[in-house]
Design a protein around this motif. Structure first.
Motif, PDB file in Angstrom:
ATOM      1  N   ARG A   1      -9.646 -16.921   4.173  1.00  0.00           N
ATOM      2  CA  ARG A   1      -8.463 -16.489   4.926  1.00  0.00           C
ATOM      3  C   ARG A   1      -8.022 -15.090   4.522  1.00  0.00           C
ATOM      4  N   ILE A   2      -8.249 -14.743   3.245  1.00  0.00           N
ATOM      5  CA  ILE A   2      -7.881 -13.403   2.782  1.00  0.00           C
ATOM      6  C   ILE A   2      -8.653 -12.343   3.561  1.00  0.00           C
TER       7      ILE A   2
ATOM      8  N   GLU B   1     -16.163 -15.160  -6.073  1.00  0.00           N
ATOM      9  CA  GLU B   1     -15.485 -16.458  -6.079  1.00  0.00           C
ATOM     10  C   GLU B   1     -16.123 -17.425  -5.079  1.00  0.00           C
TER      11      GLU B   1
ATOM     12  N   LEU C   1      -1.799 -14.679  -2.529  1.00  0.00           N
ATOM     13  CA  LEU C   1      -2.696 -14.106  -3.538  1.00  0.00           C
ATOM     14  C   LEU C   1      -2.744 -14.954  -4.800  1.00  0.00           C
TER      15      LEU C   1
ATOM     16  N   ILE D   1     -13.995 -11.418  -4.014  1.00  0.00           N
ATOM     17  CA  ILE D   1     -14.002 -12.588  -3.132  1.00  0.00           C
ATOM     18  C   ILE D   1     -15.406 -13.176  -3.039  1.00  0.00           C
TER      19      ILE D   1
ATOM     20  N   LYS E   1      -9.166 -21.080   1.920  1.00  0.00           N
ATOM     21  CA  LYS E   1      -8.123 -20.187   1.404  1.00  0.00           C
ATOM     22  C   LYS E   1      -8.709 -18.819   1.056  1.00  0.00           C
ATOM     23  N   ARG E   2      -9.892 -18.851   0.454  1.00  0.00           N
ATOM     24  CA  ARG E   2     -10.506 -17.586   0.063  1.00  0.00           C
ATOM     25  C   ARG E   2     -10.943 -16.770   1.274  1.00  0.00           C
TER      26      ARG E   2
ATOM     27  N   GLU F   1      -2.253 -18.137  -5.059  1.00  0.00           N
ATOM     28  CA  GLU F   1      -3.027 -19.335  -4.752  1.00  0.00           C
ATOM     29  C   GLU F   1      -4.521 -19.002  -4.743  1.00  0.00           C
ATOM     30  N   PHE F   2      -4.849 -17.835  -4.242  1.00  0.00           N
ATOM     31  CA  PHE F   2      -6.235 -17.384  -4.210  1.00  0.00           C
ATOM     32  C   PHE F   2      -6.833 -17.298  -5.619  1.00  0.00           C
ATOM     33  N   HIS F   3      -6.004 -16.920  -6.581  1.00  0.00           N
ATOM     34  CA  HIS F   3      -6.480 -16.728  -7.955  1.00  0.00           C
ATOM     35  C   HIS F   3      -6.300 -17.979  -8.830  1.00  0.00           C
TER      36      HIS F   3
ATOM     37  N   ASP G   1      -3.355  -7.295  -5.329  1.00  0.00           N
ATOM     38  CA  ASP G   1      -4.574  -7.865  -5.906  1.00  0.00           C
ATOM     39  C   ASP G   1      -5.136  -6.963  -7.003  1.00  0.00           C
TER      40      ASP G   1
ATOM     41  N   THR H   1     -10.439 -25.077  -0.495  1.00  0.00           N
ATOM     42  CA  THR H   1     -10.402 -23.924  -1.394  1.00  0.00           C
ATOM     43  C   THR H   1     -11.181 -22.757  -0.793  1.00  0.00           C
TER      44      THR H   1
END
Length: 814
Positions: A640-641, A606, A665, A603, A637-638, A667-669, A705, A634
């Motif tokens: 939020r994980i 990213e 997940l 994370i 979203k990251r 969407e995260f990737h 993940d 974007t």
């Protein structure tokens, strides 16, 4: 105009190319073997050690300077001559003593003494190397021996290779003992110059009626560094001498080396024999490998002992590896680790992208503050296609265990055996050693540095005995450095180095540590055993104290003190048991935190990528407000994980939508998938009904993940990048299974369960820790689920991970 050079160039070449007396002898023996001699004899006779000679010459030179400056000196002939004879080596042979006396005489002046001592030293000391192979004619002495860099051996080697391969490929040539010329550069003759400055050669072919002789006196060149290489003093020309009747059928070459440039003791000769000559020919292949050598010092034989195979039986583990090519030229690395001490064994075979991953580490990471993959790591990976086959076998001795559990065996046998043969892999090409690999001073694989850095002190070179076998025919791109200091730095050498490091560090060490973890008794059994011992000991002690108190009432106070201490020990043990009882919970906590750490690492990477890209675009003024808003979403979203990855104890297992979490997940990737041309498909349940499971959301995200990260890695590094990567996630509500499949290189069936072991990975050292799947399976069990690999596909490889709810059984399917 042509180059003109001084004689000192040749002298410097000799000093640089032949780095030690041991290497010099090795080169001379190689020349004899290339002459197809079945035996080689080395005879060393010392009348006076070089150090004693040098001191006497210094004294004479001082006398000469005194006479030059003052017309007289302190030189007293009788006193000096007596001192000279006192310096003769105590072990000198009768031959050396007679030669010294004959050439020294009884000088009466300083200049006479200098000349006499020079002659006597040269004629009473000698090393000769004698063979009975193909000799040299007078013309061969001139055209070959006196010409530096002749290509004859190289051409001979090429002809043999062409004939051996025939219409096949060198990649399928697996003989490692084919008789091939060992020399090819035409520089081995400098070896004699390294040992002594006066060299005499005596040689002839079978049936010749004359001995061909050559005298090379390099002393003028060493005395005058300005001397031209073409000076008449260095114009060495062969001469012939008629043979005697009984010599007509003799053949071979004898090289006499005089005016020796170093001391030669029995200890030095024995060390060279033990550490160098005993390892010259591959002793693992034949008990008599080096029996062709006969070495004598001062008239006494110095035995070349064979490799004692009995200590090898005491090795804790035996490891074998082969590198081979199939009919299509695709390489494969096969490894077998047999941990004999614990009766455990594993075999693995790496091909395709898994094999390429073994060599995708950085060339010189230790020199960089921030290690990173080689920008073009594929250059090294592609070298696997032309490196050529090889085979490796080594024995690992656990010195700590041997010293502790088998002390007598260690003291009487293993200790001295490891001192002689330990040090890593001896490298043999065409059956003969490549220097300096296997020396204690040479750690070309960085095994000791890696062992120390990881705390795995026992898997270092000092505890490894073994060999690596290559051939000139199959591995022509692994070429020696001219100075005999190993292979030249090429991409093939680097590919070989990385493969060997994977065998030792990535495969062997991981398996040995895994076995040792498994053979340790469970903590519960240890607790019960200690509890029983403490209880028994306490009962006995208390009973004894009561008897003492009855018999010796006066000691009641001291006895109460002892009882008090015993109670303190018992209380300390009770506290320890409580701590141990919480240990399992602590381990689970650490496992979860490790999983969080792995996910946060990705994370953070990213987040860094997105923020830096956004910042650059904003700074350049090229990004409109709408685009900035999209980038910030974007980021949201990251981040939020992160909210889902709370500390255990604050997590609650509750019904969650499996599809919603999977979509989160994926969407995260998204960005990563787009960068690497990878399509991620979610295939929902056929009945379209909502699927919920009682789970801890953060742990479920970590499990899936980890599976996605594995797929992304292998697809992003696939050999054929033109083929679109696909990750398919099947959601089976009825079967309560999440199935993750990709079209990457797959997993071989023999690794079906090992992939879930701690630290098991075929990724490069800096890209894989071997923890992801281990943690994922543990977290699955915490959520009343199992994680396994589905049965193989049509190609025999495993490509689907199955997360099944309703069962904590981690067994295999099908």
């Amino acid at each position: 105009m042509a180059f003109d050079f001084k004689a000192r160039v040749l002298l410097e070449l000799g000093a640089e190319l032949i780095s030690s007396d041991a290497v010099a002898l090795f080169e001379l023996v190689k020349n004899s073997l290339d002459a197809k001699s079945p035996t080689v004899e080395i005879d060393i006779r010392i009348g006076m050690q070089h150090s004693a000679y040098a001191q006497l010459m210094d004294l004479l030179n001082d006398y000469a300077l005194q006479e030059e400056e003052h017309g007289a000196s302190d030189f007293v002939a009788d006193t000096f001559n007596e001192a000279v004879f006192d310096e003769l080596d105590p072990k000198a042979t009768d031959w050396s003593r007679a030669a010294f006396v004959e050439h020294y005489g009884t000088p009466t002046t300083v200049n006479h003494a200098i000349a006499s001592l020079t002659s006597a030293y040269a004629e009473s000391n000698r090393i000769f190397v004698k063979d009975v192979g193909d000799g040299m004619s007078e013309r061969q002495l001139t055209d070959n021996y006196l010409t530096v860099g002749t290509p004859d051996r190289l051409n001979e080697k090429r002809e043999i290779a062409t004939k051996a391969i025939g219409s096949g490929s060198r990649l399928h040539f697996i003989k490692t003992s084919e008789r091939i010329p060992l020399g090819e550069k035409g520089i081995g003759r400098f070896a004699a110059m390294r040992l002594g400055h006066l060299v005499r050669v005596r040689t002839k072919n079978f049936g010749e009626r004359t001995w061909n002789r050559l005298v090379m006196d390099w002393r003028p060149a060493f005395a005058d560094p300005t001397l031209d290489a073409t000076d008449p003093l260095l114009d060495f020309r062969p001469a012939t001498v008629a043979v005697k009747g009984e010599e007509y059928n003799e053949q071979g070459t004898t090289i006499y080396i005089r005016d020796l440039q170093s001391d030669w003791s029995l200890e030095k000769v024995s060390t060279i024999v033990r550490n160098d000559l005993a390892k010259l020919a591959d002793p693992f292949a034949s008990f008599r490998a080096n029996k062709f050598l006969k070495v004598t010092y001062q008239g006494e034989v110095v035995k070349v002992h064979p490799l004692d195979r009995e200590p090898l039986e005491a090795a804790d583990a035996v490891i074998e590896a082969t590198f081979r090519y199939d009919l299509e030229g695709e390489p494969a690395l096969s490894i077998n680790v047999n941990y004999k001490k614990h009766g455990r064994e594993k075999t693995e075979k790496l091909v395709g992208d898994h094999l390429r991953a073994c060599v995708r580490e950085e060339l010189s990471a230790k020199k960089l503050k921030k290690p990173k993959l080689l920008l073009d790591a594929e250059v090294v990976a592609r070298a696997l296609r032309h490196l050529g086959p090889w085979e490796l076998k080594f024995y690992w001795f656990n010195r700590g265990r041997l010293q502790r559990d088998e002390r007598e065996l260690w003291d009487l046998s293993i200790k001295s055996f490891l001192n002689q043969w330990g040090g890593g892999f001896l490298v043999y090409r065409d059956g003969f050693r490549v220097y300096p690999y296997g020396e204690r001073s040479d750690d070309w694989l960085d095994l000791d540095r890696k062992a120390l850095a990881s705390g795995a002190f026992k898997l270092n070179r000092a505890q490894i005995v073994g060999y690596l076998r290559l051939s000139s025919i199959a591995n022509p791109l692994l070429q020696d450095q001219t100075n005999r200091e190993g292979f030249r730095d090429t991409v093939d050498k680097e590919a070989l180095r990385r493969l060997l490091r994977y065998v030792v560090i990535g495969s062997t060490r991981q398996f040995l540590e895994e076995v040792e973890r498994k053979v340790q008794p469970p903590i519960r059994e240890v607790v019960e055993e200690v509890e029983e011992r403490i209880a028994t000991s306490k009962d006995v002690a208390m009973s004894s104290l009561r008897k003492i108190e009855t018999n010796v009432p006066a000691e009641r106070l001291n006895i109460e003190t002892v009882r008090h201490h015993l109670e303190e020990v018992s209380e300390a043990w009770e506290r320890a048991k409580l701590r141990i009882a919480h240990l399992d919970k602590e381990i689970d906590r650490y496992i979860h935190l490790a999983g969080v750490g792995l996910m946060l690492e990705f994370i953070a990477h990213e987040l860094t990528r997105v923020t830096q890209d956004t910042l650059k675009a904003v700074a350049s003024g090229r990004m409109p407000a709408a685009a900035v808003e999209a980038q910030l979403k974007t980021l949201e979203k990251r981040v939020r994980i992160l909210d889902e990855l709370s500390i255990p104890g604050r997590q609650i297992r509750k019904p969650e939508s499996v599809r919603d979490l999977v979509e989160m997940l994926v969407e995260f990737h998204d960005a990563k998938a787009a960068r690497h041309n990878i399509e991620v498909q979610i295939v929902p349940a056929a009945d379209k009904r909502e699927w919920t499971e009682r789970l801890e959301k953060g742990q479920f995200l970590q499990i899936v993940d980890n599976l996605l990260s594995n797929s992304f890695y292998w697809l992003a590094n696939r050999l054929d990048s033109s083929k679109k990567g696909v990750i398919r996630i099947d959601l089976d509500r009825v079967g309560r299974e999440v199935r993750v499949t990709d079209n990457g290189p797959g997993i071989s069936p023999d690794r079906r369960e090992r992939v879930f072991d701690q630290f098991d990975t075929t990724k490069p050292p800096r890209e894989g820790r071997g923890l992801g799947l281990f943690i994922a399976r543990k977290l699955a069990q915490e959520n009343k689920a199992s994680l396994r690999l589905a049965p193989p596909g049509n190609d025999g490889l495993l490509r689907t991970f199955v997360l099944a709810f309703g069962s904590e059984d981690s067994g295999t399917e099908g």
